[in-house]
Motif scaffolding. Structure first.
Motif, PDB file in Angstrom:
ATOM      1  N   ALA A 438      60.831  51.191  17.932  1.00 31.68           N
ATOM      2  CA  ALA A 438      61.345  52.445  18.155  1.00 31.68           C
ATOM      3  C   ALA A 438      60.489  53.337  17.500  1.00 31.68           C
ATOM      4  CB  ALA A 438      62.982  52.402  17.869  1.00 31.68           C
ATOM      5  N   VAL A 439      60.153  54.347  18.233  1.00 31.16           N
ATOM      6  CA  VAL A 439      59.450  55.458  17.746  1.00 31.16           C
ATOM      7  C   VAL A 439      60.387  56.670  17.362  1.00 31.16           C
ATOM      8  CG1 VAL A 439      57.470  57.377  18.039  1.00 31.16           C
ATOM      9  CG2 VAL A 439      57.166  54.956  18.712  1.00 31.16           C
ATOM     10  N   SER A 440      60.364  57.403  16.369  1.00 30.73           N
ATOM     11  CA  SER A 440      61.327  58.430  15.880  1.00 30.73           C
ATOM     12  C   SER A 440      60.490  59.684  15.998  1.00 30.73           C
ATOM     13  CB  SER A 440      62.121  58.165  14.985  1.00 30.73           C
ATOM     14  OG  SER A 440      62.983  57.167  14.997  1.00 30.73           O
ATOM     15  N   VAL A 441      60.801  60.845  16.502  1.00 30.97           N
ATOM     16  CA  VAL A 441      60.433  62.101  16.354  1.00 30.97           C
ATOM     17  C   VAL A 441      61.550  63.116  15.465  1.00 30.97           C
ATOM     18  CG1 VAL A 441      58.989  64.052  17.488  1.00 30.97           C
ATOM     19  CG2 VAL A 441      58.845  61.851  18.295  1.00 30.97           C
ATOM     20  N   ALA A 442      61.076  63.309  14.352  1.00 35.01           N
ATOM     21  CA  ALA A 442      61.941  64.221  13.388  1.00 35.01           C
ATOM     22  C   ALA A 442      61.432  65.536  13.600  1.00 35.01           C
ATOM     23  CB  ALA A 442      62.307  63.667  12.167  1.00 35.01           C
ATOM     24  N   SER A 443      62.284  66.589  13.660  1.00 28.76           N
ATOM     25  CA  SER A 443      61.755  67.965  13.743  1.00 28.76           C
ATOM     26  C   SER A 443      62.827  68.728  12.739  1.00 28.76           C
ATOM     27  CB  SER A 443      61.659  68.631  14.998  1.00 28.76           C
ATOM     28  OG  SER A 443      62.855  68.424  15.924  1.00 28.76           O
ATOM     29  N   PHE A 444      62.452  69.779  12.500  1.00 34.96           N
ATOM     30  CA  PHE A 444      63.445  70.696  11.354  1.00 34.96           C
ATOM     31  C   PHE A 444      62.955  72.254  11.755  1.00 34.96           C
ATOM     32  CE2 PHE A 444      64.294  72.677   7.396  1.00 34.96           C
ATOM     33  CZ  PHE A 444      65.768  72.632   7.378  1.00 34.96           C
ATOM     34  N   VAL A 453      66.445  64.191  15.290  1.00 29.15           N
ATOM     35  CA  VAL A 453      65.783  63.177  15.404  1.00 29.15           C
ATOM     36  C   VAL A 453      65.783  62.686  17.117  1.00 29.15           C
ATOM     37  CG1 VAL A 453      65.293  60.650  14.812  1.00 29.15           C
ATOM     38  CG2 VAL A 453      66.199  62.685  13.365  1.00 29.15           C
ATOM     39  N   GLU A 454      64.543  62.401  17.638  1.00 31.79           N
ATOM     40  CA  GLU A 454      64.598  61.776  19.106  1.00 31.79           C
ATOM     41  C   GLU A 454      64.063  60.651  18.855  1.00 31.79           C
ATOM     42  OE1 GLU A 454      62.691  64.503  21.419  1.00 31.79           O
ATOM     43  OE2 GLU A 454      64.876  65.607  22.008  1.00 31.79           O
ATOM     44  N   ARG A 455      64.834  59.633  19.446  1.00 32.18           N
ATOM     45  CA  ARG A 455      64.172  57.948  19.310  1.00 32.18           C
ATOM     46  C   ARG A 455      63.966  57.538  20.690  1.00 32.18           C
ATOM     47  NH1 ARG A 455      65.491  54.583  15.592  1.00 32.18           N
ATOM     48  NH2 ARG A 455      66.670  53.089  16.954  1.00 32.18           N
ATOM     49  N   TYR A 456      62.791  56.722  20.637  1.00 37.55           N
ATOM     50  CA  TYR A 456      62.392  56.313  22.089  1.00 37.55           C
ATOM     51  C   TYR A 456      62.178  54.985  21.755  1.00 37.55           C
ATOM     52  CZ  TYR A 456      60.747  61.248  22.978  1.00 37.55           C
ATOM     53  OH  TYR A 456      60.364  62.320  22.870  1.00 37.55           O
ATOM     54  N   LEU A 457      63.119  53.921  22.563  1.00 38.68           N
ATOM     55  CA  LEU A 457      63.338  52.528  22.394  1.00 38.68           C
ATOM     56  C   LEU A 457      62.500  51.979  23.230  1.00 38.68           C
ATOM     57  CD1 LEU A 457      67.247  52.424  22.138  1.00 38.68           C
ATOM     58  CD2 LEU A 457      65.466  52.845  20.284  1.00 38.68           C
ATOM     59  N   LEU A 458      61.169  51.564  22.883  1.00 39.84           N
ATOM     60  CA  LEU A 458      60.178  51.009  23.507  1.00 39.84           C
ATOM     61  C   LEU A 458      60.045  49.307  23.736  1.00 39.84           C
ATOM     62  CD1 LEU A 458      57.316  53.263  22.314  1.00 39.84           C
ATOM     63  CD2 LEU A 458      58.952  53.827  24.060  1.00 39.84           C
ATOM     64  N   SER A 459      59.427  48.880  24.907  1.00 39.97           N
ATOM     65  CA  SER A 459      59.262  47.705  24.976  1.00 39.97           C
ATOM     66  C   SER A 459      58.079  47.337  23.929  1.00 39.97           C
ATOM     67  CB  SER A 459      58.347  47.439  26.585  1.00 39.97           C
ATOM     68  OG  SER A 459      57.467  48.119  26.685  1.00 39.97           O
ATOM     69  N   ARG A 460      57.859  45.944  23.856  1.00 36.46           N
ATOM     70  CA  ARG A 460      56.907  45.203  22.736  1.00 36.46           C
ATOM     71  C   ARG A 460      55.428  45.816  23.110  1.00 36.46           C
ATOM     72  NH1 ARG A 460      58.284  41.076  19.440  1.00 36.46           N
ATOM     73  NH2 ARG A 460      60.380  40.410  19.777  1.00 36.46           N
ATOM     74  N   SER A 461      54.911  45.785  24.245  1.00 34.63           N
ATOM     75  CA  SER A 461      53.634  46.301  24.866  1.00 34.63           C
ATOM     76  C   SER A 461      53.456  47.987  24.501  1.00 34.63           C
ATOM     77  CB  SER A 461      53.537  46.088  26.181  1.00 34.63           C
ATOM     78  OG  SER A 461      54.526  46.727  27.026  1.00 34.63           O
ATOM     79  N   ALA A 462      54.473  48.662  24.759  1.00 31.99           N
ATOM     80  CA  ALA A 462      54.262  50.067  24.623  1.00 31.99           C
ATOM     81  C   ALA A 462      54.530  50.361  23.120  1.00 31.99           C
ATOM     82  CB  ALA A 462      55.750  50.997  25.226  1.00 31.99           C
ATOM     83  N   MET A 463      55.181  49.579  22.366  1.00 35.73           N
ATOM     84  CA  MET A 463      55.423  49.774  20.911  1.00 35.73           C
ATOM     85  C   MET A 463      53.908  49.462  20.276  1.00 35.73           C
ATOM     86  SD  MET A 463      57.674  50.893  18.921  1.00 35.73           S
ATOM     87  CE  MET A 463      57.242  51.469  17.036  1.00 35.73           C
ATOM     88  N   GLU A 464      53.251  48.400  20.675  1.00 35.89           N
ATOM     89  CA  GLU A 464      52.012  48.090  20.180  1.00 35.89           C
ATOM     90  C   GLU A 464      51.052  48.977  20.732  1.00 35.89           C
ATOM     91  OE1 GLU A 464      51.105  45.733  18.490  1.00 35.89           O
ATOM     92  OE2 GLU A 464      53.243  45.036  18.394  1.00 35.89           O
ATOM     93  N   PRO A 499      57.630  58.401  26.503  1.00 38.85           N
ATOM     94  CA  PRO A 499      58.144  58.658  27.744  1.00 38.85           C
ATOM     95  C   PRO A 499      58.566  60.048  27.637  1.00 38.85           C
ATOM     96  CG  PRO A 499      59.232  56.592  26.720  1.00 38.85           C
ATOM     97  CD  PRO A 499      58.091  57.067  25.866  1.00 38.85           C
ATOM     98  N   GLN A 500      58.884  60.681  29.048  1.00 42.57           N
ATOM     99  CA  GLN A 500      59.109  61.851  29.014  1.00 42.57           C
ATOM    100  C   GLN A 500      60.523  62.393  28.591  1.00 42.57           C
ATOM    101  OE1 GLN A 500      59.375  63.451  32.934  1.00 42.57           O
ATOM    102  NE2 GLN A 500      59.709  65.417  32.479  1.00 42.57           N
ATOM    103  N   GLN A 501      61.444  61.330  28.328  1.00 39.51           N
ATOM    104  CA  GLN A 501      62.691  61.607  27.909  1.00 39.51           C
ATOM    105  C   GLN A 501      63.249  60.365  26.785  1.00 39.51           C
ATOM    106  OE1 GLN A 501      66.209  62.879  30.471  1.00 39.51           O
ATOM    107  NE2 GLN A 501      66.670  60.660  29.959  1.00 39.51           N
ATOM    108  N   PRO A 502      63.723  61.026  25.720  1.00 39.55           N
ATOM    109  CA  PRO A 502      64.132  59.728  24.473  1.00 39.55           C
ATOM    110  C   PRO A 502      65.344  59.199  24.893  1.00 39.55           C
ATOM    111  CG  PRO A 502      64.898  62.160  24.101  1.00 39.55           C
ATOM    112  CD  PRO A 502      64.095  62.167  25.166  1.00 39.55           C
TER     113      PRO A 502
END
Length: 514
Positions: A438-444, A453-464, A499-502
């Motif tokens: 998972a990739v997290s984008v934190a903003s303040f 915090v917006e979290r993107y739950l990605l496939s193994r390939s996208a995560m790599e 992706p466009q949407q978390p």
């Protein structure tokens, strides 16, 4: 007739946004933690699959399935349990931790280095209606594809089938959910998901359709699963927040911002009207006071001139007297000159008309206003905050939502160790962990004290791919010169791959910590 019904259903879906369909991204994210559970025999040095079912991760190294899926392995010590992940990676063996024939649940520990993304369990009472999705590995699909038992050792994506909850009713042995999301042999042990990809139950068996009746299926409900996991030392991720689509959340956010802007405009108009009235009142009072002061100064100058005239007449009388008193003449004359000078000063220093503007400006400046470098309270240096989740503005499927201590510096350093980047007017930090897909984008926003915090739950390939992009730069440390601007530029490649949407959005309100 069919077209009419199709159109009617589509129209109803548009008019009833609350009945939104499952988000494919959420189902895909949950499917990352679904595995094929294979019972394996060793014959002549070769591995031979005997049967298979489905399971899903409840921890990075633990999988839930049905007890009947692993029944043969429980009876025969020579049989082993194989775990084949969904998104690629090596198949590994599993060790049976516990099994309950009464509730048809089994818990398996995954050996090796395979790291699975745990699925979140839906909290609260099981639903009595609504959309659901079954995820698993039905054998009839394998056969339709021409796959034999040997092919199942290869990683394959699971099958997803939609249906509806038909009610909650206990079977003769355990509490179950009745639904119509099709399952077949091989689906046993797979998750039954809600629209947010949270587990409602563990698919177990189907009703006998007698060849023509409508088909119904049973899943072991979370009322059975949660106690089973707790009894075996597993603290599952439980999420009892309402299931809302990201589109609904975005629409609610737009409406909230529109309301805030309307209130701000109304407040601005009201303050402008109050300011105008205050200015008019200050203008009138300043004009009156300035004119009064001018008249007072002119009157004072005139009175002093009369005094000076009288002193002049007295001095003239002394001058003409015999004998003349020179000392008294000088004193009276000097007094007359001083009074004339004071009168002249009083006249020349009377307030001019520009004094009206200065007095209006002074009246319009609130008392205690600090126009120095201190600024407003929101910009007074570092912040020590506690941030709490705002449920109505958040979409949470699997994340923890505990309170956060958030210490912020004006240079964008968080908790003394994590530098945030600044780009496009936003402070943010991208996190690409090695131990989670998972990739997290934190903003303040330091002005509004909002943390997101917006979290993107990605496939193994996208995560790599995201990890590869992340390895291309070293994030600057807190205190490095130009760290915020530099990091803001460095993060763009990773952000461009998302992706466009978390999948999740966690919004926190932050307040000063005592």
């Amino acid at each position: 007739m069919g077209r009419f019904l199709t159109s009617l259903i589509a129209l109803f879906a548009l008019l009833a946004p609350g009945l939104a369909l499952a988000d494919p991204a959420d189902i895909d994210a949950a499917a990352r933690g679904v595995v094929r559970v294979v019972i394996i025999d060793s014959q002549g040095g070769e591995l031979v699959p005997i049967s298979h079912g489905t399971g899903f991760a409840v921890a990075s190294d633990k999988v839930v399935t049905n007890a009947h899926v692993v029944r043969d392995a429980m009876r025969d010590e020579d049989l082993r349990i194989g775990i084949i992940p969904t998104g690629g990676g090596e198949a590994v063996y599993g060790q049976l931790i516990a099994a309950s024939a009464k509730t048809d649940l089994a818990l398996i520990r995954v050996t090796g280095s395979l790291r699975l993304p745990p699925l979140a369990l839906a909290g609260g009472a099981p639903p009595d209606s609504g959309d659901v999705t079954s995820v698993g590995y039905p054998m009839n699909v394998d056969r339709a594809q021409g796959l034999d038992l040997g092919d199942i050792f290869r990683s394959q994506p699971p099958v997803k089938s939609r249906g509806f909850v038909s009610g909650t009713r206990p079977s003769r042995q355990f509490d179950s959910i009745l639904h119509t999301a099709p399952i077949a042999r091989g689906n046993s042990g797979g998750p039954l998901l809600d629209n947010c990809g949270r587990v409602l139950g563990v698919n177990s068996f189907g009703a006998d359709s007698d060849g023509g009746d409508a088909e119904f299926f049973f899943a072991v409900s979370n009322r059975e699963l949660l106690p089973f996991l707790k009894a075996n030392g597993v603290e599952a991720r439980v999420n009892d927040m309402p299931c809302r689509s990201m589109a609904d959340l975005d629409e609610a956010e737009r409406q909230r911002m529109a309301r805030e802007q309307l209130i701000a405009r109304q407040d601005l108009a009201q303050r402008a009207e109050m300011t105008r009235e205050q200015r008019d009142r200050a203008q009138f009072e300043a004009e009156q006071s300035v004119m009064t002061d001018r008249e007072d100064r002119v009157f004072l100058a005139f009175a002093l001139l009369l005094v000076a005239f009288g002193l002049g007449q007295w001095a003239l009388t002394i001058h003409n007297a015999e004998p003349r008193d020179e000392k008294k003449l000088r004193m009276v004359g000097a007094g007359a000159i001083v009074v004339v000078l004071v009168a002249l000063a009083a006249y020349l220093t009377r307030p001019g008309l520009d004094e009206i503007d200065r007095r209006v400006a002074a009246a319009m400046t609130p008392e205690g206003t600090d126009d120095g470098e201190g600024g407003s309270a929101l910009h007074q240096g570092d912040l020590k905050l506690t941030c709490r989740i705002v449920p109505e503005r958040s979409r949470v499927t699997s994340s923890e939502t505990e309170d956060l201590d958030f210490d912020w510096t004006t240079a964008g350093c968080v908790n003394g160790r994590t530098q945030y980047g600044f780009s496009g007017g936003t402070w943010s930090r991208v996190f690409v962990p090695e131990n989670e897909d998972a990739v997290s984008v934190a903003s303040f926003d330091p002005d509004r004290r909002m943390y997101r915090v917006e979290r993107y739950l990605l496939s193994r390939s996208a995560m790599e791919e995201a990890r590869t992009a992340r390895t291309k730069y070293d994030a600057p440390m807190c205190g490095d010169e130009g760290a915020a601007a530099q990091l803001g530029d460095l993060q763009t490649e990773v952000l461009g791959q998302l992706p466009q949407q978390p999948n999740e959005r966690l919004v926190y309100e932050c307040s000063a910590r005592p």
